[in-house]
Design an enzyme around this catalytic site. Structure first.
Site, PDB file in Angstrom:
ATOM      1  N   ASN A 157       0.874  -1.180   0.000  1.00 36.38           N
ATOM      2  CA  ASN A 157       0.000   0.000   0.000  1.00 36.38           C
ATOM      3  C   ASN A 157       0.907   1.225   0.000  1.00 36.38           C
ATOM      4  O   ASN A 157       1.507   1.554   1.016  1.00 36.38           O
ATOM      5  CB  ASN A 157      -0.897  -0.039   1.249  1.00 36.38           C
ATOM      6  CG  ASN A 157      -1.729   1.225   1.381  1.00 36.38           C
ATOM      7  OD1 ASN A 157      -1.782   2.051   0.468  1.00 36.38           O
ATOM      8  ND2 ASN A 157      -2.377   1.384   2.527  1.00 36.38           N
ATOM      9  N   TRP A 158       0.982   1.879  -1.135  1.00 35.66           N
ATOM     10  CA  TRP A 158       1.917   3.004  -1.273  1.00 35.66           C
ATOM     11  C   TRP A 158       1.387   4.287  -0.640  1.00 35.66           C
ATOM     12  O   TRP A 158       2.103   5.270  -0.556  1.00 35.66           O
ATOM     13  CB  TRP A 158       2.234   3.227  -2.757  1.00 35.66           C
ATOM     14  CG  TRP A 158       3.152   2.200  -3.344  1.00 35.66           C
ATOM     15  CD1 TRP A 158       3.686   1.109  -2.713  1.00 35.66           C
ATOM     16  CD2 TRP A 158       3.677   2.180  -4.679  1.00 35.66           C
ATOM     17  NE1 TRP A 158       4.501   0.416  -3.573  1.00 35.66           N
ATOM     18  CE2 TRP A 158       4.508   1.048  -4.789  1.00 35.66           C
ATOM     19  CE3 TRP A 158       3.522   3.000  -5.805  1.00 35.66           C
ATOM     20  CZ2 TRP A 158       5.186   0.725  -5.967  1.00 35.66           C
ATOM     21  CZ3 TRP A 158       4.186   2.683  -6.983  1.00 35.66           C
ATOM     22  CH2 TRP A 158       5.005   1.558  -7.068  1.00 35.66           C
ATOM     23  N   LYS A 159       0.125   4.283  -0.231  1.00 36.30           N
ATOM     24  CA  LYS A 159      -0.469   5.487   0.375  1.00 36.30           C
ATOM     25  C   LYS A 159      -0.229   6.681  -0.557  1.00 36.30           C
ATOM     26  O   LYS A 159      -0.325   6.519  -1.764  1.00 36.30           O
ATOM     27  CB  LYS A 159       0.073   5.673   1.791  1.00 36.30           C
ATOM     28  CG  LYS A 159      -0.058   4.361   2.606  1.00 36.30           C
ATOM     29  CD  LYS A 159       0.183   4.506   4.063  1.00 36.30           C
ATOM     30  CE  LYS A 159       0.012   3.134   4.743  1.00 36.30           C
ATOM     31  NZ  LYS A 159       0.122   3.185   6.184  1.00 36.30           N
TER      32      LYS A 159
ATOM     33  N   HIS B  86      -9.486   1.304   4.866  1.00 38.71           N
ATOM     34  CA  HIS B  86      -8.191   1.443   5.552  1.00 38.71           C
ATOM     35  C   HIS B  86      -8.343   2.371   6.759  1.00 38.71           C
ATOM     36  O   HIS B  86      -9.105   3.334   6.717  1.00 38.71           O
ATOM     37  CB  HIS B  86      -7.139   1.988   4.580  1.00 38.71           C
ATOM     38  CG  HIS B  86      -5.762   1.921   5.142  1.00 38.71           C
ATOM     39  ND1 HIS B  86      -5.261   2.877   5.995  1.00 38.71           N
ATOM     40  CD2 HIS B  86      -4.790   0.980   5.009  1.00 38.71           C
ATOM     41  CE1 HIS B  86      -4.038   2.525   6.356  1.00 38.71           C
ATOM     42  NE2 HIS B  86      -3.731   1.376   5.769  1.00 38.71           N
TER      43      HIS B  86
ATOM     44  N   GLU C  42      -6.574   4.681   7.835  1.00 34.99           N
ATOM     45  CA  GLU C  42      -6.324   6.114   7.570  1.00 34.99           C
ATOM     46  C   GLU C  42      -7.535   6.762   6.915  1.00 34.99           C
ATOM     47  O   GLU C  42      -7.812   7.943   7.133  1.00 34.99           O
ATOM     48  CB  GLU C  42      -5.055   6.270   6.712  1.00 34.99           C
ATOM     49  CG  GLU C  42      -3.804   6.005   7.549  1.00 34.99           C
ATOM     50  CD  GLU C  42      -2.632   5.414   6.783  1.00 34.99           C
ATOM     51  OE1 GLU C  42      -2.594   5.493   5.549  1.00 34.99           O
ATOM     52  OE2 GLU C  42      -1.737   4.851   7.456  1.00 34.99           O
TER      53      GLU C  42
ATOM     54  N   GLU D  73      -5.262  -5.022  10.434  1.00 35.33           N
ATOM     55  CA  GLU D  73      -4.232  -3.993  10.591  1.00 35.33           C
ATOM     56  C   GLU D  73      -4.429  -3.285  11.925  1.00 35.33           C
ATOM     57  O   GLU D  73      -5.202  -2.319  12.009  1.00 35.33           O
ATOM     58  CB  GLU D  73      -4.335  -2.968   9.456  1.00 35.33           C
ATOM     59  CG  GLU D  73      -3.964  -3.498   8.105  1.00 35.33           C
ATOM     60  CD  GLU D  73      -3.334  -2.419   7.229  1.00 35.33           C
ATOM     61  OE1 GLU D  73      -2.282  -2.703   6.640  1.00 35.33           O
ATOM     62  OE2 GLU D  73      -3.870  -1.302   7.144  1.00 35.33           O
TER      63      GLU D  73
ATOM     64  N   GLY E 224       2.850   2.104  10.698  1.00 30.66           N
ATOM     65  CA  GLY E 224       3.812   3.198  10.578  1.00 30.66           C
ATOM     66  C   GLY E 224       4.537   3.516  11.874  1.00 30.66           C
ATOM     67  O   GLY E 224       5.166   4.575  11.993  1.00 30.66           O
TER      68      GLY E 224
ATOM     69  N   SER F 266       3.652  -2.320  10.082  1.00 31.76           N
ATOM     70  CA  SER F 266       5.114  -2.391  10.228  1.00 31.76           C
ATOM     71  C   SER F 266       5.698  -3.740   9.816  1.00 31.76           C
ATOM     72  O   SER F 266       6.640  -4.240  10.441  1.00 31.76           O
ATOM     73  CB  SER F 266       5.531  -2.028  11.659  1.00 31.76           C
ATOM     74  OG  SER F 266       5.152  -0.695  11.950  1.00 31.76           O
TER      75      SER F 266
ATOM     76  N   GLY G 160       2.937  -1.140   4.116  1.00 34.83           N
ATOM     77  CA  GLY G 160       3.096   0.267   3.758  1.00 34.83           C
ATOM     78  C   GLY G 160       4.555   0.584   3.453  1.00 34.83           C
ATOM     79  O   GLY G 160       5.066   0.297   2.371  1.00 34.83           O
ATOM     80  N   GLY G 161       5.253   1.150   4.456  1.00 32.48           N
ATOM     81  CA  GLY G 161       6.613   1.664   4.261  1.00 32.48           C
ATOM     82  C   GLY G 161       7.560   0.709   3.542  1.00 32.48           C
ATOM     83  O   GLY G 161       8.285   1.128   2.627  1.00 32.48           O
TER      84      GLY G 161
HETATM   85  P1  13P Z   1       3.214   0.241   7.493  1.00 29.61           P
HETATM   86  O1  13P Z   1       3.661  -1.057   6.877  1.00 29.61           O
HETATM   87  O2  13P Z   1       4.002   1.428   6.979  1.00 29.61           O
HETATM   88  O3  13P Z   1       3.142   0.158   8.968  1.00 29.61           O
HETATM   89  O4  13P Z   1       1.718   0.500   6.964  1.00 29.61           O
HETATM   90  C1  13P Z   1       0.790  -0.509   7.106  1.00 29.61           C
HETATM   91  C2  13P Z   1      -0.424  -0.146   6.346  1.00 29.61           C
HETATM   92  O5  13P Z   1      -1.157   0.747   6.725  1.00 29.61           O
HETATM   93  C3  13P Z   1      -0.687  -0.873   5.094  1.00 29.61           C
HETATM   94  O6  13P Z   1      -1.975  -0.620   4.643  1.00 29.61           O
END
Ligand code: 13P
Length: 286
Positions: free
Chosen positions: A12-14, A111, A113, A194, A200, A245, A266-267
């Protein structure tokens, strides 16, 4: 080890990587000799699936490079959200038909966020899930507790509420349109656990914590199928992904859990080198 539901690794590149950076990412992936022989072997019959969920402006670039490279059996492109209506006055939203027009058939929904910053709810996540599944999309529906809910021992109550409200809303949405979700539709759904406190933050759920929550979700599906009065995703075949994470260092430990069927990352999905390590780790457990 084998994974009965296969493994899905979704990045997920956000709000990162426009079209140029997306092309650059994929070009580097190619230079790193993606997909390796082991990844190709693992992806037979879609046992191993990779996906990148990119910003809306980068969808077309990603899809066209992946098609041109012949990677579409191994790597899918998905949207980070999509609305339940097909069209209309919904400024800033994308719909299933708009995504299909550019060859995108996968979307993330609900999600944390989106819930935290944009007011999305279990109900809107459920409607989006139903609508997109009914249009033939693959959908990843996110659930998960926040830090204070975990600290006060309410994780399972929160998961149960999120699932109940989302699937009730999904059912109402389908009924209001005279539609029905069939096993073929449900087979395209994955649920992502999640925990918000792990997103994050560098704080990953331990494999034990992840397994406990995933098994709870699977058992919830099993039990609720008997009491809900409407169809739910099948407990034993629905993929449940872990997100929060995930890194190349902790992914194998998480994948060793019997109810962890992949990762939503994500990251660690933003750099081709580390995304590739995640895919390679997943290929090892197929
Ligand atoms: P991180 O892997 O950066 O913690 O993000 C997780 C996430 O929100 C994937 O959708």
């Amino acid at each position: 080890m084998s994974k009965p539901r296969g493994v899905l690794v979704a990045g997920n590149w956000k709000m990162n990587h426009g079209p140029a950076a997306t092309r650059g990412f994929l070009e580097t992936l190619g230079k790193l000799e993606f997909p390796s022989a082991i990844v190709q072997r693992a992806s037979r019959g879609r046992a191993l699936q990779g996906a990148i969920l990119v910003p809306a402006v980068s969808l077309e670039a990603a899809r066209s490079v992946i098609d041109a490279q012949g990677w579409s059996d191994v790597l899918q492109v998905g949207a980070q959200n999509a609305h339940f209506e097909a069209s209309g006055a919904f400024t800033g939203e994308l719909s299933g038909p708009l995504l299909k027009e550019i060859g995108v058939n996968l979307a993330l929904v609900g999600h944390s966020e989106r819930r935290q910053y944009f007011g999305e709810t279990d109900e809107s996540a459920g409607k989006r899930t139903a609508s997109l599944l009914s249009q033939g999309f693959e959908v990843i529906l996110c659930v998960g507790e926040n830090r204070s809910e975990r600290k006060t021992g309410r994780t399972k109550a929160v998961l149960s509420k999120q699932l109940t409200e989302a699937f009730q809303a999904a059912q109402s949405w389908m009924t209001s349109r005279g539609l029905e979700l069939t096993p073929t539709h449900w087979a395209r759904l994955a649920i992502a656990y999640e925990p918000v406190w792990a997103i994050g933050t560098g704080l990953t759920a331990s494999p034990e914590q992840a397994q406990d929550a995933h098994l709870f979700i699977r058992t919830w599906l099993e039990k609720s199928a008997k009491t809900a009065g409407f169809p739910l995703p099948p407990a034993q075949t629905t993929a449940i992904l872990y997100g929060g994470s995930v890194t190349p260092d902790n992914f194998s430990g998480l994948l060793a859990c019997p109810d962890v069927d992949g990762g939503l990352v994500g990251g660690a999905s933003l750099k081709p080198e580390s995304f590739l390590k995640l895919i390679e780790a997943a290929a090892q457990v197929i």
